[in-house]
Design an enzyme around this catalytic site. Structure first.
Site, mmCIF file in Angstrom:
data_model
loop_
_atom_site.group_PDB
_atom_site.id
_atom_site.type_symbol
_atom_site.label_atom_id
_atom_site.label_comp_id
_atom_site.label_asym_id
_atom_site.label_seq_id
_atom_site.Cartn_x
_atom_site.Cartn_y
_atom_site.Cartn_z
ATOM 1 C CG HIS A 1 -1.204 1.761 0.078
ATOM 2 N ND1 HIS A 1 -2.226 2.193 0.906
ATOM 3 C CD2 HIS A 1 -1.686 1.901 -1.185
ATOM 4 C CE1 HIS A 1 -3.258 2.569 0.167
ATOM 5 N NE2 HIS A 1 -2.951 2.403 -1.106
ATOM 6 C CG ASP B 1 -5.034 -3.525 -5.519
ATOM 7 O OD1 ASP B 1 -5.627 -3.221 -6.568
ATOM 8 O OD2 ASP B 1 -4.381 -2.707 -4.859
ATOM 9 C CD GLU C 1 -2.548 -0.113 3.876
ATOM 10 O OE1 GLU C 1 -1.779 0.815 3.570
ATOM 11 O OE2 GLU C 1 -3.784 0.044 4.009
ATOM 12 C CG ASN D 1 -0.544 4.288 3.711
ATOM 13 O OD1 ASN D 1 -0.432 4.058 2.506
ATOM 14 N ND2 ASN D 1 -1.207 3.481 4.523
HETATM 15 C C1 GLP Z 1 -5.759 2.174 -3.725
HETATM 16 C C2 GLP Z 1 -5.074 1.095 -4.540
HETATM 17 C C3 GLP Z 1 -3.690 1.503 -4.984
HETATM 18 C C4 GLP Z 1 -3.716 2.905 -5.578
HETATM 19 C C5 GLP Z 1 -4.221 3.883 -4.550
HETATM 20 C C6 GLP Z 1 -4.222 5.323 -5.042
HETATM 21 O O1 GLP Z 1 -5.443 2.130 -2.375
HETATM 22 N N1 GLP Z 1 -4.964 -0.149 -3.835
HETATM 23 O O2 GLP Z 1 -3.214 0.558 -5.947
HETATM 24 O O3 GLP Z 1 -2.419 3.243 -5.988
HETATM 25 O O4 GLP Z 1 -5.547 3.495 -4.213
HETATM 26 O O5 GLP Z 1 -5.416 5.683 -5.642
HETATM 27 P P1 GLP Z 1 -5.705 7.082 -6.337
HETATM 28 O O6 GLP Z 1 -5.096 7.000 -7.689
HETATM 29 O O7 GLP Z 1 -7.204 7.180 -6.417
HETATM 30 O O8 GLP Z 1 -5.080 8.132 -5.501
#
Ligand code: GLP
Length: 233
Positions: free
Chosen positions: A134, A66, A139, A132
């Site tokens: 995702h 993403d 989402e 949440n």
């Molecule tokens: C973002 C990304 C996700 C990722 C999430 C968790 O929202 N779009 O792909 O899994 O963050 O991030 P972290 O590893 O910093 O908790």
């Protein structure tokens, strides 16, 4: 429903070792041609370990999950920048595929990316998870049959992700993201989740019931998922 394999580790470093072994084995067996990569704090020790190793990715094509709309690869807040900083500047890959947050036509950019993905089926998809539930930027409530698309981020995700942005800089509220269906097409999925903030999402997965309010639960319908976590569920 197929069961998910949980690997419980003491800390993210140990989790990164587990993932390293999976990737190393796939490379040794010449079974890793295309890999889906994730960003976020969870992935920092993962890529550090790869960079410090002699793993050879020169025959591997990458796809990132993403990117924020309006953010280019030169912007330190973006995911493309993150990837170069933590991995791509140090390791050579056959081809790097990123979603272009600056594309003039985001929908077209999503279609282009999805087409590339279909031509290079993912052998392994690495995933983190949002608080949440995702996955990528899918989402709660995202249709399970979604492919790469433009997503609107929830207030809770904007809030959580604002920690990566400089003070006063707003988190874009839209992003380009691989869809749930695009992710589920990977032959194998390895999801990493550490810390209490991720407990609700991992508990939903462990509850073994697919729920559109928790995108992560769609992984229950995949037949090759490994979850690496420090949470005792
Ligand atoms: C973002 C990304 C996700 C990722 C999430 C968790 O929202 N779009 O792909 O899994 O963050 O991030 P972290 O590893 O910093 O908790």
């Amino acid at each position: 429903m197929k069961s998910i394999k949980f690997i419980t580790v003491n800390n993210p470093e140990k989790g990164s070792e587990e993932l390293f072994n999976i990737v190393e084995k796939a490379l040794d067996n010449k079974e890793l041609h295309s890999i889906g990569l994730a960003t976020g704090g969870t992935m920092i020790p993962v890529y550090k370990k790869w960079v410090e190793s002699d793993l050879d990715f020169s025959n591997v094509t990458t796809f990132n999950l993403d990117e924020y709309v309006g953010i280019g690869v030169d912007n330190p807040n973006g995911y493309g920048y993150f990837m170069y900083e933590h991995l791509f500047n140090e390791k050579k890959f056959k081809k790097i595929n990123l979603l272009d947050g600056l594309a003039e036509d985001s929908e077209k950019e999503c279609d282009r990316f999805e087409k590339e993905l279909l031509e290079n089926p993912l052998d392994i998809q690495i995933l983190g998870v949002g608080e949440n539930g995702h996955i990528a930027f899918n989402e709660p409530g995202t249709p399970f049959d979604s492919v790469t698309h433009v997503a609107t981020l929830t207030p809770s995700t904007l809030d959580v992700n604002s920690r990566f942005f400089q003070e006063g800089e707003a988190v874009p509220n839209t992003a380009l993201t691989m869809g749930i269906k695009s992710i589920l097409r990977a032959k194998q999925i390895v999801l990493l989740a550490y810390g209490e903030r991720k407990r609700a999402a991992i508990e939903k997965l462990a509850a073994d019931k697919v729920d559109p309010k928790w995108p992560i639960t769609k992984l229950l319908e995949h037949d090759n998922v490994i979850v690496i976590t420090d949470l005792e569920i």
